[in-house]
Design an enzyme around this catalytic site. Structure first.
Site, short mmCIF file in Angstrom:
data_model
loop_
_atom_site.label_atom_id
_atom_site.label_comp_id
_atom_site.label_asym_id
_atom_site.label_seq_id
_atom_site.Cartn_x
_atom_site.Cartn_y
_atom_site.Cartn_z
N SER A 26 0.81 -1.22 0.00
CA SER A 26 0.00 0.00 0.00
C SER A 26 0.84 1.27 0.00
O SER A 26 0.42 2.31 0.48
CB SER A 26 -0.96 0.02 1.20
OG SER A 26 -2.03 -0.86 0.99
N TYR B 108 -6.33 5.45 -1.11
CA TYR B 108 -7.53 5.16 -0.32
C TYR B 108 -8.40 6.37 0.03
O TYR B 108 -9.47 6.19 0.58
CB TYR B 108 -7.12 4.43 0.97
CG TYR B 108 -6.35 3.17 0.69
CD1 TYR B 108 -6.94 2.13 -0.03
CD2 TYR B 108 -5.04 3.00 1.09
CE1 TYR B 108 -6.25 0.96 -0.32
CE2 TYR B 108 -4.33 1.84 0.81
CZ TYR B 108 -4.95 0.83 0.11
OH TYR B 108 -4.26 -0.31 -0.17
N ARG C 161 -2.45 -8.66 -9.24
CA ARG C 161 -2.48 -7.38 -9.95
C ARG C 161 -1.04 -6.92 -10.12
O ARG C 161 -0.27 -6.94 -9.17
CB ARG C 161 -3.26 -6.34 -9.13
CG ARG C 161 -3.73 -5.13 -9.95
CD ARG C 161 -4.20 -4.01 -9.05
NE ARG C 161 -3.08 -3.31 -8.47
CZ ARG C 161 -2.99 -2.97 -7.17
NH1 ARG C 161 -3.94 -3.29 -6.32
NH2 ARG C 161 -1.92 -2.33 -6.71
N GLU D 211 5.87 -4.00 -9.49
CA GLU D 211 5.65 -5.09 -8.53
C GLU D 211 4.36 -5.81 -8.87
O GLU D 211 3.57 -5.37 -9.71
CB GLU D 211 5.55 -4.54 -7.10
CG GLU D 211 4.39 -3.58 -6.90
CD GLU D 211 4.32 -3.05 -5.47
OE1 GLU D 211 3.61 -3.67 -4.66
OE2 GLU D 211 4.98 -2.02 -5.19
N ASN E 277 0.97 -7.66 -6.90
CA ASN E 277 0.21 -7.75 -5.65
C ASN E 277 -0.61 -9.04 -5.68
O ASN E 277 -1.48 -9.21 -6.55
CB ASN E 277 -0.73 -6.55 -5.51
CG ASN E 277 0.03 -5.24 -5.50
OD1 ASN E 277 0.46 -4.77 -4.46
ND2 ASN E 277 0.21 -4.64 -6.67
#
Length: 342
Positions: A184, A250, A289, A304, A306
């Site tokens: 995150s 977020y 993802r 990266e 996820n």
């Protein structure tokens, strides 16, 4: 089916995990499943295995119960020797499948997956090996390079070693500094000066003892979901201010997300191919993802993967599924079905 949606935990992404778990649990109940929401670390002593999956269930009340432990995390970590909370393994053994809505440490790093494999508990997402490889950004970058997945150049630093200048690492300025196994974008910094670089390194080491320093790619950011080995539509992520950090991920209204991304058909196909290649290189399963940057020349760089991406209706993977005509509940159902095939 009887389903445990496992969320919470003690990582820096605990709250996001609870949000994901709550939405997934509601969606699965809409599909007719007897889904319940549990905190992997704190469990629930009130749940009895004999009637753990009731026909009527208050998901919001379960989420509120989980949040009731938020102020007690550090004390619990000092007192609790086992990671799995009261009744967690007992109830998970009774489920047909466990939907992993965990994010971050001890959720995405393969440890939970390995324990479930040994206990014969069926779960969603990648297995322990792929989860561990993807969680370790230093290792995944090495595997990307060896597997032909383009990724920004960089180095891995360890706490205690003498820190050089950026020139000494051949990454230049600006550069990106981030914990090796975080999620995150917690603890991620873009350093534009040597002083900022040294400060970013010190701050990143406050999260973990291993960090990654990599070249900063100026350009547009994208993400591609891969479900059952198939690439989903590309989504573009454009923060209104700064980069795609924790706040922009977020906080509503902080980011403009476009799906399908407004790029050429050739660029779309190439990025999807890289996403599937990254998925395979890291030995991922079922769904993931994969995040990218594309510079002004059209060159793509994989950042990266996820293995347990955010799962709210407005998260990236559900938006990609929506572009294919799938509802959020349909996506949750599909993720269970592809995971059951393993």
């Amino acid at each position: 089916m009887n389903i445990v949606v496992l969320a919470g935990g003690i990582s820096t992404e605990r709250e996001i995990s609870i949000v994901s778990g709550t939405q997934v649990c509601k969606a699965l109940r809409e599909k007719g499943h007897r889904a319940i929401l549990m905190d992997v670390y704190f469990g629930n002593v009130e749940i009895q295995p004999a009637n753990a999956f009731p026909e009527n269930y208050d998901t919001d009340a379960a989420a509120a119960y989980m949040r009731g432990f938020d102020g007690n995390i550090e004390a619990a970590k000092a007192a609790q020797k086992e990671f799995f909370g009261p009744k967690v393994l007992e109830i998970c053994r009774e489920a047909d499948v466990v939907f992993l809505a965990l994010h971050g440490e001890n959720g995405e790093n393969g440890k939970v997956q390995a324990a479930f494999d040994l206990l014969g508990i069926v779960y969603t997402g990648s297995g322990y090996l792929g989860s561990a490889l993807a969680m370790d950004k230093a290792l995944s970058k090495k595997l990307f390079r060896e597997g032909g997945v383009p990724t920004p150049g960089g180095v891995t630093l360890h706490q205690g070693e003498t820190i050089k200048s950026t020139a000494g690492y051949n990454v230049g300025l600006p550069c990106v500094v981030k914990p090796s196994c975080g999620g995150s974008s917690v603890g991620v910094f873009i350093a534009e000066t040597e002083e900022a670089f040294q400060a970013a390194v010190a701050e990143a080491f406050s999260y973990e003892s291993e960090i990654v320093v990599e070249s900063y790619i100026k350009g547009r950011e994208f993400s591609v979901g891969v479900v059952d080995g198939e690439a989903y539509p590309v989504i573009e992520i454009a923060p209104i201010e700064g980069f795609y950090d924790y706040k922009n991920k977020y906080q509503a209204g902080s980011t403009i997300e476009t799906c399908p991304a407004e790029i050429s058909a050739e660029q779309t196909a190439r990025m999807q191919e890289y996403a599937v290649l990254a998925y395979n290189v890291l030995k991922l399963e079922n769904y993931a993802r994969v995040d990218f940057m594309m510079d002004d020349n059209g060159d793509m760089y994989c950042l990266e993967a996820n293995t347990l991406p955010g799962m709210t209706p407005t998260s990236l993977l559900p938006q990609e599924a929506a572009a294919l005509g799938m509802t959020f509940a349909d996506l949750c159902e599909k993720l269970i079905q592809v995971s059951l095939k393993k």
